[in-house]
Design an enzyme around this catalytic site. Structure first.
Site, PDB file in Angstrom:
ATOM      1  N   HIS A  56       0.846  -1.195   0.000  1.00  0.00           N
ATOM      2  CA  HIS A  56       0.000   0.000   0.000  1.00  0.00           C
ATOM      3  C   HIS A  56       0.875   1.236   0.000  1.00  0.00           C
ATOM      4  O   HIS A  56       2.095   1.149   0.137  1.00  0.00           O
ATOM      5  CB  HIS A  56      -0.982  -0.006   1.168  1.00  0.00           C
ATOM      6  CG  HIS A  56      -0.370   0.078   2.523  1.00  0.00           C
ATOM      7  ND1 HIS A  56       0.412  -0.920   3.071  1.00  0.00           N
ATOM      8  CD2 HIS A  56      -0.430   1.042   3.480  1.00  0.00           C
ATOM      9  CE1 HIS A  56       0.806  -0.576   4.285  1.00  0.00           C
ATOM     10  NE2 HIS A  56       0.305   0.619   4.551  1.00  0.00           N
ATOM     11  N   HIS A  58       1.462   3.967   1.860  1.00  0.00           N
ATOM     12  CA  HIS A  58       2.012   4.746   2.971  1.00  0.00           C
ATOM     13  C   HIS A  58       3.544   4.829   2.889  1.00  0.00           C
ATOM     14  O   HIS A  58       4.204   3.859   2.500  1.00  0.00           O
ATOM     15  CB  HIS A  58       1.575   4.150   4.316  1.00  0.00           C
ATOM     16  CG  HIS A  58       0.128   4.406   4.606  1.00  0.00           C
ATOM     17  ND1 HIS A  58      -0.586   3.694   5.544  1.00  0.00           N
ATOM     18  CD2 HIS A  58      -0.760   5.309   4.083  1.00  0.00           C
ATOM     19  CE1 HIS A  58      -1.835   4.140   5.591  1.00  0.00           C
ATOM     20  NE2 HIS A  58      -1.954   5.120   4.718  1.00  0.00           N
ATOM     21  N   ASP A  60       6.000   4.784   4.963  1.00  0.00           N
ATOM     22  CA  ASP A  60       6.882   3.859   5.670  1.00  0.00           C
ATOM     23  C   ASP A  60       6.958   2.498   4.976  1.00  0.00           C
ATOM     24  O   ASP A  60       7.709   1.614   5.412  1.00  0.00           O
ATOM     25  CB  ASP A  60       6.478   3.702   7.142  1.00  0.00           C
ATOM     26  CG  ASP A  60       5.088   3.131   7.338  1.00  0.00           C
ATOM     27  OD1 ASP A  60       4.193   3.443   6.537  1.00  0.00           O
ATOM     28  OD2 ASP A  60       4.886   2.380   8.310  1.00  0.00           O
ATOM     29  N   HIS A  61       6.223   2.351   3.872  1.00  0.00           N
ATOM     30  CA  HIS A  61       6.293   1.136   3.050  1.00  0.00           C
ATOM     31  C   HIS A  61       6.876   1.417   1.664  1.00  0.00           C
ATOM     32  O   HIS A  61       7.203   0.475   0.941  1.00  0.00           O
ATOM     33  CB  HIS A  61       4.896   0.528   2.891  1.00  0.00           C
ATOM     34  CG  HIS A  61       4.317   0.069   4.182  1.00  0.00           C
ATOM     35  ND1 HIS A  61       4.167  -1.256   4.514  1.00  0.00           N
ATOM     36  CD2 HIS A  61       3.849   0.769   5.249  1.00  0.00           C
ATOM     37  CE1 HIS A  61       3.637  -1.349   5.726  1.00  0.00           C
ATOM     38  NE2 HIS A  61       3.438  -0.129   6.184  1.00  0.00           N
ATOM     39  N   HIS A 114      -7.491  -0.904   5.690  1.00  0.00           N
ATOM     40  CA  HIS A 114      -6.471   0.038   6.172  1.00  0.00           C
ATOM     41  C   HIS A 114      -6.321   1.171   5.157  1.00  0.00           C
ATOM     42  O   HIS A 114      -6.338   2.350   5.502  1.00  0.00           O
ATOM     43  CB  HIS A 114      -5.162  -0.723   6.367  1.00  0.00           C
ATOM     44  CG  HIS A 114      -4.016   0.115   6.832  1.00  0.00           C
ATOM     45  ND1 HIS A 114      -4.002   0.727   8.065  1.00  0.00           N
ATOM     46  CD2 HIS A 114      -2.845   0.440   6.233  1.00  0.00           C
ATOM     47  CE1 HIS A 114      -2.862   1.390   8.209  1.00  0.00           C
ATOM     48  NE2 HIS A 114      -2.144   1.243   7.108  1.00  0.00           N
ATOM     49  N   ASP A 133      -0.125  -3.930   6.306  1.00  0.00           N
ATOM     50  CA  ASP A 133      -0.763  -3.436   7.525  1.00  0.00           C
ATOM     51  C   ASP A 133      -2.216  -3.882   7.646  1.00  0.00           C
ATOM     52  O   ASP A 133      -2.975  -3.307   8.427  1.00  0.00           O
ATOM     53  CB  ASP A 133      -0.710  -1.905   7.565  1.00  0.00           C
ATOM     54  CG  ASP A 133       0.683  -1.372   7.844  1.00  0.00           C
ATOM     55  OD1 ASP A 133       1.603  -2.181   8.046  1.00  0.00           O
ATOM     56  OD2 ASP A 133       0.855  -0.139   7.829  1.00  0.00           O
ATOM     57  N   HIS A 171       4.848  -4.824  10.812  1.00  0.00           N
ATOM     58  CA  HIS A 171       5.207  -4.106  12.034  1.00  0.00           C
ATOM     59  C   HIS A 171       5.348  -5.062  13.213  1.00  0.00           C
ATOM     60  O   HIS A 171       4.659  -6.089  13.283  1.00  0.00           O
ATOM     61  CB  HIS A 171       4.138  -3.057  12.389  1.00  0.00           C
ATOM     62  CG  HIS A 171       4.114  -1.886  11.460  1.00  0.00           C
ATOM     63  ND1 HIS A 171       4.950  -0.804  11.594  1.00  0.00           N
ATOM     64  CD2 HIS A 171       3.353  -1.639  10.370  1.00  0.00           C
ATOM     65  CE1 HIS A 171       4.695   0.070  10.639  1.00  0.00           C
ATOM     66  NE2 HIS A 171       3.718  -0.415   9.880  1.00  0.00           N
TER      67      HIS A 171
END
Length: 255
Positions: A56, A58, A60-61, A114, A133, A171
């Site tokens: 996805h 975001h 941090d990915h 999410h 996530d 995570h």
């Protein structure tokens, strides 16, 4: 030959995964939020990156995508629904597509909730699920874009992969998730045992993922919204499981 999987911790609590197909030597990285640690791992292992798999959009990915693509010329794979939100996508995938990393093949699963464009990659031969996530060990992602009914359907689809599926989530949240899970499902003996095991692992500085889906099915309250004992524990006996899930998620958001 089985898929070789190397786990890389980044940032505060993210995991990135390197996957190497044993027959061809092709290598994928899943959700590289940073390029540096991935490059260091590739150099140490002597692997050459051929694919980036994104679950996805975001940051941090995806934060390391540009640098890794510039360094290696690898192919970037992401959801069609996320085109325009992820740069430099070479291969756009959707639910039901199949993706080959050498001789290792992943089924692409749409798992909105999410985010609306979230996908997971399921390597059935290796029983390896890379779910970003959507599903965490003893938890699930927040509903930033989708709704509870979408997320419940997504979690049911992942749960159906079978007890021997290995959950490679993005995570290290399991210890905190265990505290919440016990607050809504305090009589669950399997959960109590899992929480103790998780605490012991974290005290040794060891990861709690990958997690077996069988344990998640027995212990994760977000996968148990249709279980009579959990419905009883949260005062929602006989209710629509999607509504039970929504209540559990609401409680987690304020826990």
């Amino acid at each position: 030959m089985p898929l070789e999987i190397h786990q890389i911790p980044i940032m505060r609590d993210n995991y990135v995964y390197l996957l190497r197909d044993g027959e061809t030597g092709q290598v994928a990285v899943v959700d590289p939020g940073e390029a540096g640690p991935v490059g260091e791992a590739l150099d140490r292992l002597g692997w050459t990156l051929t694919h980036i798999l994104i679950t996805h959009h975001h940051h941090d990915h995806t934060g390391g995508v540009g640098a890794l693509k510039a360094r290696t010329g690898c192919s970037v794979v992401a959801a069609k629904a996320d085109l325009g939100r992820i740069d430099a996508v070479d291969v756009a995938v959707a639910d039901g597509d199949r993706l080959a990393i050498g001789d290792s093949v992943a089924d692409v699963l749409a798992v909105p909730g999410h985010t609306l464009g979230h996908v997971a990659y399921w390597f059935a031969e290796d029983k390896a699920l890379f779910c970003g996530d959507t599903l965490f060990s003893l938890g699930c992602g927040r509903l930033f874009e989708g709704d509870a009914r979408q997320m419940w359907r997504s979690l049911c689809a992942l749960r159906a992969l079978g007890d021997d599926a290995r959950v490679f989530c993005a995570h290290e949240y399991t210890n905190a998730n265990a505290d919440f899970a016990l607050s809504v499902d305090p009589a669950n003996a399997a959960l109590k045992a899992r929480a103790a095991d998780v605490l012991a692992l974290r005290e040794k500085g060891m990861p709690t993922v990958p997690a077996p889906m069988g344990a998640e099915r027995r212990c994760n309250p977000f996968l148990r919204a249709d279980a009579a004992d959990l419905q009883r524990a949260v005062g929602m006996v006989g209710c629509d499981p999607a509504d039970v899930f929504a209540e559990i998620r609401r409680r987690k958001d304020s826990f």
